[in-house]
Design a protein around this motif. Structure first.
Motif, PDB file in Angstrom:
ATOM      1  N   UNK A  97     -68.663  -8.637  42.949  1.00 13.48           N
ATOM      2  CA  UNK A  97     -68.977  -9.726  43.881  1.00 13.48           C
ATOM      3  C   UNK A  97     -69.814  -9.266  45.060  1.00 13.48           C
ATOM      4  N   UNK A  98     -69.951  -7.949  45.233  1.00 12.63           N
ATOM      5  CA  UNK A  98     -70.738  -7.415  46.337  1.00 12.63           C
ATOM      6  C   UNK A  98     -72.142  -6.986  45.917  1.00 12.63           C
ATOM      7  N   UNK A  99     -72.469  -7.164  44.643  1.00 14.51           N
ATOM      8  CA  UNK A  99     -73.778  -6.714  44.173  1.00 14.51           C
ATOM      9  C   UNK A  99     -74.929  -7.482  44.819  1.00 14.51           C
ATOM     10  N   UNK A 100     -74.728  -8.770  45.114  1.00 14.07           N
ATOM     11  CA  UNK A 100     -75.799  -9.539  45.766  1.00 14.07           C
ATOM     12  C   UNK A 100     -76.106  -8.976  47.150  1.00 14.07           C
ATOM     13  N   UNK A 101     -75.055  -8.545  47.855  1.00 17.10           N
ATOM     14  CA  UNK A 101     -75.271  -7.988  49.197  1.00 17.10           C
ATOM     15  C   UNK A 101     -75.967  -6.638  49.098  1.00 17.10           C
ATOM     16  N   UNK A 102     -75.629  -5.866  48.079  1.00 12.52           N
ATOM     17  CA  UNK A 102     -76.281  -4.580  47.870  1.00 12.52           C
ATOM     18  C   UNK A 102     -77.750  -4.769  47.513  1.00 12.52           C
ATOM     19  N   UNK A 103     -78.041  -5.749  46.661  1.00 12.36           N
ATOM     20  CA  UNK A 103     -79.436  -6.017  46.310  1.00 12.36           C
ATOM     21  C   UNK A 103     -80.236  -6.445  47.534  1.00 12.36           C
ATOM     22  N   UNK A 104     -79.653  -7.289  48.364  1.00 13.21           N
ATOM     23  CA  UNK A 104     -80.335  -7.712  49.588  1.00 13.21           C
ATOM     24  C   UNK A 104     -80.585  -6.526  50.499  1.00 13.21           C
ATOM     25  N   UNK A 105     -79.568  -5.669  50.631  1.00 11.73           N
ATOM     26  CA  UNK A 105     -79.725  -4.500  51.501  1.00 11.73           C
ATOM     27  C   UNK A 105     -80.858  -3.611  51.010  1.00 11.73           C
ATOM     28  N   UNK A 106     -80.939  -3.415  49.690  1.00  9.23           N
ATOM     29  CA  UNK A 106     -82.004  -2.585  49.133  1.00  9.23           C
ATOM     30  C   UNK A 106     -83.382  -3.166  49.416  1.00  9.23           C
ATOM     31  N   UNK A 107     -83.422  -4.502  49.585  1.00 12.14           N
ATOM     32  CA  UNK A 107     -84.684  -5.170  49.912  1.00 12.14           C
ATOM     33  C   UNK A 107     -84.898  -5.297  51.421  1.00 12.14           C
ATOM     34  N   UNK A 108     -83.999  -4.670  52.201  1.00 10.52           N
ATOM     35  CA  UNK A 108     -84.146  -4.695  53.660  1.00 10.52           C
ATOM     36  C   UNK A 108     -83.628  -5.962  54.300  1.00 10.52           C
ATOM     37  N   UNK A 109     -82.784  -6.728  53.592  1.00 12.49           N
ATOM     38  CA  UNK A 109     -82.250  -7.987  54.111  1.00 12.49           C
ATOM     39  C   UNK A 109     -80.758  -7.841  54.431  1.00 12.49           C
ATOM     40  N   UNK A 110     -80.351  -8.457  55.549  1.00  5.85           N
ATOM     41  CA  UNK A 110     -78.937  -8.466  55.888  1.00  5.85           C
ATOM     42  C   UNK A 110     -78.419  -7.158  56.445  1.00  5.85           C
ATOM     43  N   UNK A 197     -69.028  -1.933  34.271  1.00  5.47           N
ATOM     44  CA  UNK A 197     -69.626  -2.580  33.106  1.00  5.47           C
ATOM     45  C   UNK A 197     -69.576  -4.099  33.165  1.00  5.47           C
ATOM     46  N   UNK A 198     -68.825  -4.638  34.108  1.00  4.86           N
ATOM     47  CA  UNK A 198     -68.753  -6.093  34.214  1.00  4.86           C
ATOM     48  C   UNK A 198     -70.090  -6.641  34.711  1.00  4.86           C
ATOM     49  N   UNK A 199     -70.568  -7.714  34.130  1.00  4.24           N
ATOM     50  CA  UNK A 199     -71.821  -8.296  34.637  1.00  4.24           C
ATOM     51  C   UNK A 199     -71.635  -8.843  36.041  1.00  4.24           C
ATOM     52  N   UNK A 200     -72.571  -8.531  36.905  1.00  2.75           N
ATOM     53  CA  UNK A 200     -72.507  -9.049  38.280  1.00  2.75           C
ATOM     54  C   UNK A 200     -72.815 -10.544  38.265  1.00  2.75           C
ATOM     55  N   UNK A 201     -72.014 -11.364  38.917  1.00  2.00           N
ATOM     56  CA  UNK A 201     -72.321 -12.788  38.968  1.00  2.00           C
ATOM     57  C   UNK A 201     -73.587 -13.038  39.767  1.00  2.00           C
ATOM     58  N   UNK A 202     -74.179 -14.185  39.561  1.00  3.84           N
ATOM     59  CA  UNK A 202     -75.337 -14.565  40.365  1.00  3.84           C
ATOM     60  C   UNK A 202     -74.913 -14.649  41.824  1.00  3.84           C
ATOM     61  N   UNK A 203     -75.903 -14.586  42.712  1.00  7.57           N
ATOM     62  CA  UNK A 203     -75.562 -14.672  44.137  1.00  7.57           C
ATOM     63  C   UNK A 203     -74.814 -15.963  44.467  1.00  7.57           C
ATOM     64  N   UNK A 204     -75.237 -17.139  44.005  1.00 16.72           N
ATOM     65  CA  UNK A 204     -74.462 -18.348  44.314  1.00 16.72           C
ATOM     66  C   UNK A 204     -73.018 -18.267  43.811  1.00 16.72           C
ATOM     67  N   UNK A 205     -72.815 -17.735  42.599  1.00 14.49           N
ATOM     68  CA  UNK A 205     -71.458 -17.621  42.062  1.00 14.49           C
ATOM     69  C   UNK A 205     -70.620 -16.651  42.893  1.00 14.49           C
TER      70      UNK A 205
END
Length: 394
Positions: A97-110, A197-205
């Motif tokens: 559930x934290x993968x969206x925040x990690x992706x944003x951080x990698x893009x310099x967001x948040x 190995x669990x698929x990360x949910x979409x950011x909205x989910x």
């Protein structure tokens, strides 16, 4: 519903409706309590004890702090560290559930602007540090030779900046701590393979699920209460709170005194007939870390004064709320003097309407805390309007 009913719901949701057992809690009970709370906020101040240890003591009573450390550092790992409500320990199931925040951080967001700029401008250096972790991990930021702080922004060295950027981006994580210093390693060497190995949910989910976890942990609250729990944006709450209502996960209700605010009740929330809690709370306890909610729910205006000049403090340096029954009834300025083996109470203050047995109940709680911390005595300075009565208990 009445405000008193809302209080009982909130306290039960946070684990204060069940009472403490005399026996030390089992590891399974520790896990259930952390899962119920959804997170334990970490803070560097150790005036009494590090903040993430306190919520379990407040709800379960004395427990071996090493058990919590093991859950966050040894197999089978139950907890991991990441940015949630500030830096936090989280149940391991929350990793996807934290993968969206990690992706944003990698893009310099948040993330902090200076850290985002560092990640862009020093990418080669960040990659170099990542390779050091891959080769030498677990490793602390201080373990990188030749990168000393130069007194700049927060006094961080370039290596510390790189470690922090990699941590935000989820490319490294905390393997364990040495004292309070993080030892970093790669997620694939720390997080269980079944979780990775669990698929990360979409950011909205993911955003919707986090709001649901917050609503369950709080029991009752506004959209602002729920989104603050994991530091989500107003836009996320606006988009996903209606979806939780439509799914029947939360229910719109009215609370007396909160007429100007839409309040929601989680479908699993309980309304006990009575709450008989007794607990000292860390300043960063999830029951009170959203100060506006604490004030509306309990009439308890609470501010931490660590960064307030000493002469301007109202209650003290490290002040713990004291919960008795269904409300905070006092606040106490406390310090664990470990070299002397003494729990020092510098001042104690009663809230308006505090019951006559507040000092006696508070003294019992201090005796419990003293034993938990392995100290030999509790000494009370008779300062504050409750100080003299509390001092007479020792």
């Amino acid at each position: 519903m009445s405000l008193k009913a809302a209080r009982r719901i909130a306290l039960a949701a946070q684990g204060f409706g069940e009472g403490r057992s005399e026996a030390p809690p089992t590891r399974r009970k520790l896990d259930r309590t952390v899962s119920r709370l959804g997170l334990l906020q970490i803070d560097s101040v150790s005036a009494v004890v590090r903040a993430h240890y306190m919520p379990l003591f407040s709800r379960l009573g004395p427990y071996p702090m090493a058990s919590l450390d093991e859950r966050a550092s040894k197999k089978p790992r139950r907890l991991f560290e990441y940015w949630a409500h500030e830096a936090s320990l989280l149940p391991i199931d929350t990793w996807p559930l934290m993968q969206w925040r990690m992706r944003r951080a990698a893009a310099g967001q948040g993330i902090y602007k200076q850290l985002a700029a560092f990640g862009r401008e020093r990418k080669a250096f960040v990659d170099e540090i990542y390779q050091e972790v891959r080769t030498r991990g677990p490793i602390a930021a201080s373990g990188i030779d030749g990168h000393k702080g130069s007194g700049g922004w927060w006094g961080w060295s370039d290596a510390k900046h790189a470690f922090e950027w990699l941590f935000w981006a989820g490319r490294i994580t905390t393997a364990s701590r040495r004292g309070f210093e993080r030892l970093y390693d790669l997620p694939e060497r720390v997080i269980p393979a079944e979780i990775l190995s669990r698929p990360a949910p979409s950011e909205p989910d993911a955003q919707r699920q986090l709001l649901g976890i917050a609503a369950k942990a709080l029991g009752i609250g506004t959209a602002a209460c729920f989104r603050d729990y994991f530091r989500q944006s107003p836009e996320a709450a606006k988009a996903h709170i209606p979806e939780l209502v439509e799914a029947g996960e939360i229910l719109p209700v009215r609370v007396a005194g909160w007429e100007q605010r839409q309040v929601y009740l989680h479908r699993d929330a309980r309304l006990p007939r009575k709450i008989e809690a007794r607990a000292l709370l860390a300043p960063f306890d999830p029951l009170v870390f959203e100060r506006t909610r604490a004030e509306r729910l309990f009439g308890f205006r609470y501010r931490i004064e660590i960064y307030t000049p000493a002469e301007k403090r109202q209650h003290g340096y490290y002040v713990l709320p004291f919960l008795l029954g269904d409300s905070p009834v006092a606040r106490v300025d406390v310090k664990a003097d470990r070299p002397a083996g003494v729990l020092r109470v510098h001042a104690a203050f009663a809230e308006s309407g505090a019951p006559s047995d507040t000092a006696a109940e508070l003294a019992e709680e201090f005796r419990l805390m003293q034993g938990w911390l392995g100290l030999d005595a509790t000494e009370v300075t008779p300062a504050g309007d409750l100080g003299p009565a509390l001092a007479r208990q020792f």
